[in-house]
Motif scaffolding. Structure first.
Motif, mmCIF file in Angstrom:
data_model
loop_
_atom_site.group_PDB
_atom_site.id
_atom_site.type_symbol
_atom_site.label_atom_id
_atom_site.label_comp_id
_atom_site.label_asym_id
_atom_site.label_seq_id
_atom_site.Cartn_x
_atom_site.Cartn_y
_atom_site.Cartn_z
ATOM 1 N N ALA A 82 6.364 -0.233 -13.366
ATOM 2 C CA ALA A 82 4.986 0.092 -12.684
ATOM 3 C C ALA A 82 3.897 -0.861 -13.114
ATOM 4 N N GLU A 83 3.982 -1.356 -14.215
ATOM 5 C CA GLU A 83 2.922 -2.344 -14.769
ATOM 6 C C GLU A 83 2.981 -3.647 -13.842
ATOM 7 N N ARG A 84 4.513 -4.215 -13.669
ATOM 8 C CA ARG A 84 4.838 -5.089 -13.086
ATOM 9 C C ARG A 84 4.320 -5.028 -11.630
ATOM 10 N N LEU A 85 4.588 -4.009 -10.942
ATOM 11 C CA LEU A 85 4.314 -3.718 -9.592
ATOM 12 C C LEU A 85 2.768 -3.829 -9.501
ATOM 13 N N ALA A 86 2.155 -3.575 -10.262
ATOM 14 C CA ALA A 86 0.466 -3.237 -10.172
ATOM 15 C C ALA A 86 0.283 -4.931 -10.363
ATOM 16 N N ARG A 87 0.898 -5.686 -11.206
ATOM 17 C CA ARG A 87 0.396 -6.884 -11.247
ATOM 18 C C ARG A 87 0.736 -7.804 -10.044
ATOM 19 N N LEU A 88 1.844 -7.162 -9.112
ATOM 20 C CA LEU A 88 2.095 -7.981 -8.019
ATOM 21 C C LEU A 88 1.257 -7.685 -6.927
ATOM 22 N N GLY A 89 0.182 -6.427 -6.925
ATOM 23 C CA GLY A 89 -0.579 -6.004 -6.172
ATOM 24 C C GLY A 89 -0.346 -4.957 -5.385
ATOM 25 N N TYR A 90 0.683 -3.945 -5.714
ATOM 26 C CA TYR A 90 1.093 -2.725 -5.200
ATOM 27 C C TYR A 90 -0.048 -1.768 -5.819
ATOM 28 N N THR A 91 -0.561 -0.875 -4.763
ATOM 29 C CA THR A 91 -2.004 -0.155 -5.092
ATOM 30 C C THR A 91 -1.740 1.169 -5.398
ATOM 31 N N GLU A 92 -0.534 1.567 -5.012
ATOM 32 C CA GLU A 92 -0.156 2.997 -5.240
ATOM 33 C C GLU A 92 1.161 3.331 -6.084
ATOM 34 N N VAL A 93 0.950 3.062 -7.459
ATOM 35 C CA VAL A 93 2.332 3.150 -7.940
ATOM 36 C C VAL A 93 2.233 4.294 -9.134
ATOM 37 N N TYR A 94 2.999 5.161 -8.980
ATOM 38 C CA TYR A 94 3.218 6.351 -9.991
ATOM 39 C C TYR A 94 4.416 6.265 -10.910
ATOM 40 N N HIS A 95 4.228 6.742 -12.387
ATOM 41 C CA HIS A 95 5.558 6.814 -13.211
ATOM 42 C C HIS A 95 5.764 8.210 -13.512
ATOM 43 N N TYR A 96 7.113 8.446 -13.022
ATOM 44 C CA TYR A 96 7.508 9.841 -13.366
ATOM 45 C C TYR A 96 7.962 9.648 -14.708
ATOM 46 N N ARG A 97 7.333 10.067 -15.749
ATOM 47 C CA ARG A 97 7.567 10.025 -17.237
ATOM 48 C C ARG A 97 8.942 10.897 -17.718
ATOM 49 N N GLN A 136 0.624 -1.034 0.018
ATOM 50 C CA GLN A 136 -0.074 0.035 -0.206
ATOM 51 C C GLN A 136 0.824 1.383 0.003
ATOM 52 N N ALA A 137 2.325 1.175 0.056
ATOM 53 C CA ALA A 137 3.160 2.344 0.094
ATOM 54 C C ALA A 137 2.964 3.143 -1.275
ATOM 55 N N THR A 138 3.126 4.390 -1.145
ATOM 56 C CA THR A 138 3.220 5.129 -2.549
ATOM 57 C C THR A 138 4.708 4.928 -3.093
ATOM 58 N N ILE A 139 4.602 4.585 -4.260
ATOM 59 C CA ILE A 139 5.970 4.187 -5.161
ATOM 60 C C ILE A 139 5.910 4.987 -6.226
ATOM 61 N N VAL A 140 7.139 5.673 -6.738
ATOM 62 C CA VAL A 140 7.309 6.415 -7.833
ATOM 63 C C VAL A 140 8.478 5.830 -8.546
ATOM 64 N N VAL A 141 8.016 5.355 -9.621
ATOM 65 C CA VAL A 141 9.183 4.658 -10.492
ATOM 66 C C VAL A 141 9.848 5.649 -11.719
ATOM 67 N N TYR A 142 11.111 5.696 -11.993
ATOM 68 C CA TYR A 142 11.687 6.705 -13.282
ATOM 69 C C TYR A 142 12.579 5.953 -13.840
ATOM 70 N N CYS A 143 13.024 6.618 -15.117
ATOM 71 C CA CYS A 143 14.068 5.722 -15.744
ATOM 72 C C CYS A 143 14.770 7.177 -16.369
ATOM 73 N N ALA A 144 15.477 7.140 -17.491
ATOM 74 C CA ALA A 144 16.262 8.037 -18.157
ATOM 75 C C ALA A 144 15.185 9.113 -18.723
ATOM 76 N N SER A 145 14.177 9.102 -19.233
ATOM 77 C CA SER A 145 13.687 10.068 -20.024
ATOM 78 C C SER A 145 12.180 9.353 -20.424
ATOM 79 N N GLU A 146 11.580 10.399 -20.861
ATOM 80 C CA GLU A 146 10.099 10.121 -21.426
ATOM 81 C C GLU A 146 9.985 8.884 -22.582
#
Length: 107
Positions: free
Chosen positions: A77-92, A58-68
């Protein structure tokens, strides 16, 4: 998947919002510089490493990489959602947007 921009990420940091920032790039890229406070979980390893590094689904997680244009964070982010993480954000914008706003990286 919910995306956030640099302004939102900086706002969360300045307000002291509790979240985990995850750099999904390879370890050598992380070592050369990453967003302050980030941990490194390579996107290809996220399924195996998430339970260890991100035990609270249930933790808030922000994932990012090199660029948009980079696809690593989106896949993570998609994999985390499949694992059941509920609050995942993508810093594009990733590192490129961060640096373009004149913000520093951490070694």
């Amino acid at each position: 998947m919910t995306t956030i921009d640099t302004h939102t990420l900086r706002d969360w940091q300045s307000r002291g919002r509790d979240f985990i920032l995850v750099d999904t790039l390879p370890a050598d890229s992380f070592a050369k510089g990453h967003l302050p406070g980030a941990i490194n979980i390579v996107s290809d390893d996220i399924l195996n490493e998430a339970p260890r590094w991100l035990p609270d689904k249930q933790a808030t997680i922000v994932v990012y990489c090199a660029s948009e244009d980079c696809k690593r964070a989106g896949r993570a982010a998609e994999r985390l959602a499949r694992l059941g993480y509920t609050e995942v954000y993508h810093y594009r914008g990733g590192k490129r947007a961060w640096l373009a706003d004149g913000l520093p990286l951490q070694d």
